[in-house]
Design an enzyme around this catalytic site. Structure first.
Site, PDB file in Angstrom:
ATOM      1  N   GLY A   1       0.773  -1.229   0.000  1.00  0.00           N
ATOM      2  CA  GLY A   1       0.000   0.000   0.000  1.00  0.00           C
ATOM      3  C   GLY A   1       0.803   1.277   0.000  1.00  0.00           C
ATOM      4  O   GLY A   1       0.221   2.367   0.025  1.00  0.00           O
ATOM      5  N   TYR A   2       2.142   1.200  -0.034  1.00  0.00           N
ATOM      6  CA  TYR A   2       2.951   2.417   0.030  1.00  0.00           C
ATOM      7  C   TYR A   2       3.130   3.052  -1.347  1.00  0.00           C
ATOM      8  O   TYR A   2       3.507   2.392  -2.306  1.00  0.00           O
ATOM      9  CB  TYR A   2       4.338   2.112   0.603  1.00  0.00           C
ATOM     10  CG  TYR A   2       4.372   1.723   2.059  1.00  0.00           C
ATOM     11  CD1 TYR A   2       3.274   1.911   2.899  1.00  0.00           C
ATOM     12  CD2 TYR A   2       5.519   1.155   2.613  1.00  0.00           C
ATOM     13  CE1 TYR A   2       3.329   1.546   4.232  1.00  0.00           C
ATOM     14  CE2 TYR A   2       5.572   0.805   3.952  1.00  0.00           C
ATOM     15  CZ  TYR A   2       4.474   0.990   4.758  1.00  0.00           C
ATOM     16  OH  TYR A   2       4.532   0.626   6.076  1.00  0.00           O
ATOM     17  N   SER A   3       2.895   4.329  -1.425  1.00  0.00           N
ATOM     18  CA  SER A   3       3.203   5.197  -2.571  1.00  0.00           C
ATOM     19  C   SER A   3       2.773   4.611  -3.920  1.00  0.00           C
ATOM     20  O   SER A   3       3.495   4.723  -4.910  1.00  0.00           O
ATOM     21  CB  SER A   3       4.702   5.546  -2.603  1.00  0.00           C
ATOM     22  OG  SER A   3       5.490   4.397  -2.759  1.00  0.00           O
ATOM     23  N   GLU A   4       1.589   4.016  -3.920  1.00  0.00           N
ATOM     24  CA  GLU A   4       1.010   3.465  -5.149  1.00  0.00           C
ATOM     25  C   GLU A   4       1.974   2.526  -5.875  1.00  0.00           C
ATOM     26  O   GLU A   4       2.012   2.446  -7.104  1.00  0.00           O
ATOM     27  CB  GLU A   4       0.562   4.595  -6.085  1.00  0.00           C
ATOM     28  CG  GLU A   4      -0.530   5.468  -5.469  1.00  0.00           C
ATOM     29  CD  GLU A   4      -1.015   6.562  -6.402  1.00  0.00           C
ATOM     30  OE1 GLU A   4      -0.343   6.825  -7.427  1.00  0.00           O
ATOM     31  OE2 GLU A   4      -2.062   7.156  -6.110  1.00  0.00           O
ATOM     32  N   GLY A   5       2.774   1.823  -5.101  1.00  0.00           N
ATOM     33  CA  GLY A   5       3.660   0.816  -5.671  1.00  0.00           C
ATOM     34  C   GLY A   5       5.093   1.241  -5.891  1.00  0.00           C
ATOM     35  O   GLY A   5       5.972   0.397  -6.111  1.00  0.00           O
TER      36      GLY A   5
END
Length: 314
Positions: free
Chosen positions: A52-56
């Site tokens: 879920g971090y930084s859109e991948g």
């Protein structure tokens, strides 16, 4: 003593972990590369990210860096922060994560949060399949209460799995983990990698000098660290750090690292300059007297049983 986690070449994981949550949001690619290199130079071989971090971008960039020296770096990620811990969601998110980081095997995979709607049997049967296929080495849980961890341990055993990693929030103003989670982890020999040792930036001292950050702009952090006594603790920590000629961030991270149940606090930043005080904690020697002095800055919570007369004698 916690389970000894190792990289694929058999090296024990470092006593500090770097969290790549800021990769692609607060930190651009150049800053991310610089921080990764600084961590490796400091002896850190344990790195953390999440679906879920930084859109991948976090998983993608960290994967690019780790692939250069795959066997000597422990790569951990998390799934099911959203969408639940059902089989379909875990597999869909894990597959997408693998397309991003392009690693054949993830060293540590956490369930990002507790899912009360999905039977644990479905969750751990799915994780067992991934482990049996050689796609994950160790399993962990993040943001679980102690009773949830113990329930997970019981169900995981049915699928010949162990809970090897625990990722709770833990810092000077968020000490709830001391009541049940840390004693439980020590008893069950689970490695503990606490996140947010700087309290979302509160314990760096920057707010005292008038700087702004997530505590001002992020609604979740405003709630989490919005009480005045927490700001007062940050001021007292900064005063103590100035007295010692240290950064308050160094002391805050070293305090978390000095807890006997903690395996590796997760440090993070948006730039190398911001990261340096946390890296200084890697070699910082915190004796019992200093730890006690720092601990006294915040209230020690009652034991989970409420039996203060017994706690005083332990």
């Amino acid at each position: 003593m916690a389970i000894e986690l190792t990289t694929q070449d058999g090296t024990r994981i470092s006593a500090f972990c770097f969290g790549a949550m800021q990769f692609g949001i607060g930190a651009d690619r150049a800053a991310s590369e610089e921080m990764y290199a600084a961590c490796r130079n400091a002896g850190i071989n344990f790195f953390d990210t999440a679906y879920g971090y930084s859109e991948g971008l976090s998983e993608t960039w960290l994967g690019d860096m780790v692939r250069r020296e795959r066997d000597s770096v422990f790569f951990a990620s998390k799934v099911a922060s959203s969408g639940g811990s059902g089989r379909q969601n875990i597999l869909a998110q894990f597959d997408e994560s693998c397309r991003r980081h392009k690693l054949e095997c993830v060293d540590g995979l956490y369930l990002h949060r507790w899912d009360a709607q999905t039977p644990l049997e479905e969750t751990f049967e799915t994780l067992a399949g991934l482990k049996d296929a050689g796609k994950i080495r160790y399993i962990g849980v993040s943001n679980f209460a102690a009773w949830q961890v113990m329930k997970a341990i019981t169900v995981a055993e049915r699928f010949d799995l162990e809970i090897s990693l625990l990722q709770p929030m833990y810092n000077l103003v968020k000490r709830q983990a001391e009541m049940e989670l840390l004693p439980m982890a020590a008893d069950q020999q689970i490695a503990v990698a606490p996140y947010s040792p700087l309290g979302g930036g509160l314990l760096t001292g920057k707010y005292r000098s008038g700087a702004t950050g997530r505590l001002d702009t992020d609604p979740s952090y405003k709630i989490r660290y919005g009480e005045q006594w927490m700001r007062d603790v940050a001021v007292a920590l900064t005063d103590l750090a100035e007295e010692m000629g240290q950064s308050p961030a160094t002391l805050a991270v070293a305090w978390v690292a000095s807890h006997p149940a903690v395996t590796a606090p997760i440090i993070s930043a948006r730039s190398l300059d911001q990261l340096k005080p946390s890296l200084t904690a890697v070699g910082f020697e915190m004796d019992a007297a200093l730890r006690a002095r720092l601990t006294a800055l915040t209230p020690t919570l009652e034991p989970a049983t409420g039996r203060l007369e017994e706690a005083a004698n332990t």
